[in-house]
Scaffold this motif. Structure first.
Motif, mmCIF file in Angstrom:
data_model
loop_
_atom_site.group_PDB
_atom_site.id
_atom_site.type_symbol
_atom_site.label_atom_id
_atom_site.label_comp_id
_atom_site.label_asym_id
_atom_site.label_seq_id
_atom_site.Cartn_x
_atom_site.Cartn_y
_atom_site.Cartn_z
ATOM 1 N N ASP A 70 0.855 -1.184 0.000
ATOM 2 C CA ASP A 70 0.000 0.000 0.000
ATOM 3 C C ASP A 70 0.894 1.239 0.000
ATOM 4 N N PRO A 71 0.824 2.087 -1.015
ATOM 5 C CA PRO A 71 1.697 3.264 -1.065
ATOM 6 C C PRO A 71 1.565 4.178 0.149
ATOM 7 N N ALA A 72 0.433 4.128 0.846
ATOM 8 C CA ALA A 72 0.255 4.975 2.033
ATOM 9 C C ALA A 72 0.924 4.388 3.273
ATOM 10 N N GLY A 96 10.092 -8.467 1.592
ATOM 11 C CA GLY A 96 10.228 -8.778 0.178
ATOM 12 C C GLY A 96 9.729 -10.173 -0.130
ATOM 13 N N TYR A 97 9.617 -10.454 -1.397
ATOM 14 C CA TYR A 97 9.137 -11.748 -1.856
ATOM 15 C C TYR A 97 9.490 -11.880 -3.329
ATOM 16 N N GLY A 98 9.202 -13.043 -3.899
ATOM 17 C CA GLY A 98 9.436 -13.256 -5.317
ATOM 18 C C GLY A 98 8.129 -13.470 -6.056
ATOM 19 N N VAL A 99 8.121 -13.102 -7.322
ATOM 20 C CA VAL A 99 6.971 -13.361 -8.190
ATOM 21 C C VAL A 99 7.376 -14.483 -9.138
ATOM 22 N N PRO A 100 6.726 -15.650 -9.062
ATOM 23 C CA PRO A 100 7.149 -16.783 -9.882
ATOM 24 C C PRO A 100 6.798 -16.598 -11.352
ATOM 25 N N LEU A 115 6.973 -3.930 -6.900
ATOM 26 C CA LEU A 115 7.894 -2.791 -6.958
ATOM 27 C C LEU A 115 7.675 -1.835 -5.788
ATOM 28 N N GLN A 116 6.441 -1.695 -5.343
ATOM 29 C CA GLN A 116 6.169 -0.842 -4.192
ATOM 30 C C GLN A 116 6.836 -1.394 -2.937
ATOM 31 N N VAL A 117 6.729 -2.695 -2.719
ATOM 32 C CA VAL A 117 7.334 -3.305 -1.535
ATOM 33 C C VAL A 117 8.859 -3.273 -1.619
#
Length: 271
Positions: A70-72, A96-100, A115-117
């Motif tokens: 959430d950007p806020a 962080g995490y990965g996108v499979p 990208l936000q995280v």
């Protein structure tokens, strides 16, 4: 966000993002062992509270549940920390995490959240907390990057490797900018680590990595914190990964890319 509670006065707290599991939880345990009061944040409040209950016998611990996608969230998190009376001396950007899968396999919302995280929240939290970290006189920033930041990007790491590379360069620049303010900034770049990372991405069963290449979260946490205290800007846990890093730096880029293309599908088969 969870309801506030009092924080005991101290010389400064460590804020650990993504503290509900894996490397983040182990970093929190290591700081608690060293007597550093903690502020823990992640999405899963129940996991955070369980960890907090474990560590409160050693140090004061506050839990603030927040979703950094959430950007806020970064501004609200910093506001809540201030409302509870905490002064952040140490910032650990670990969330962080990965996108499979390959780039087009995921929708754009998944990529923007990622990208936000991984980039946006890290940048904003650092910007908002850097004044208090500087004021501490012995402030610390530990950015949990990845060995992927030191290698050519692999097939299926379209955003993950670039995001981790950003953390490395971000750390290097911050270290130079803040060296005269007593602030140590470190990029921690672990390789394959036993955690929930590959379970979340659904790639655990597909991993074809020698057991000798896997790191323990406690080993990674100690290496990162010890290196940060020494003032190391880059920390690569594990002698095998340090050797690999040294070798890759000597290879022509075309050769390194070719090796990565050949090996990436062996390590992480994709559709």
């Amino acid at each position: 966000m969870t309801s506030p509670s009092a924080i005991a006065p101290s010389t400064g707290h460590a804020l650990v993002t993504g503290a509900s599991s894996g490397i983040g939880a182990q970093i929190a345990r290591e700081y608690a062992r060293r007597g550093v009061p903690l502020v823990l944040t992640a999405r899963r409040a129940d996991r955070l509270e369980a960890l907090a209950q474990e560590l409160r016998a050693q140090v004061p611990v506050e839990v603030i549940a927040a979703d950094l996608a959430d950007p806020a969230a970064p501004a609200l998190l910093v506001e809540e920390i201030g409302r509870r009376g905490a002064k952040i001396r140490i910032l650990v950007n670990n969330a962080g995490y990965g996108v499979p899968g390959r780039y087009l396999k995921s929708d754009w919302k998944m990529h923007t959240d990622f990208l936000q995280v991984m980039v946006g929240a890290v940048s904003e939290l650092t910007w908002r907390l850097l004044p208090s970290i500087r004021d501490a006189g012995d402030g610390r920033i530990l950015n949990v990057a990845s060995f992927a930041a030191l290698m050519p990007a692999a097939d299926g790491q379209t955003l993950y490797a670039p995001a981790k590379s950003f953390l490395l360069k971000f750390s290097e620049a911050l270290a130079l900018e803040n060296a005269n303010r007593g602030v140590h900034v470190t990029a921690l770049c672990p390789g394959f680590t036993y955690s929930e990372f590959h379970d979340v991405t659904g790639t655990r069963a597909k991993m074809r990595v020698s057991p000798r290449m896997w790191l323990d979260t406690a080993e990674v946490a100690r290496a990162g914190i010890d290196g940060n205290e020494r003032g190391d800007v880059l920390v690569v846990p594990g002698w095998r990964y340090r050797l690999m890093h040294a070798v890759v730096k000597l290879l022509p880029h075309r050769t390194a890319m070719g090796l990565m293309a050949r090996n990436s599908r062996k390590v992480r088969p994709l559709d």
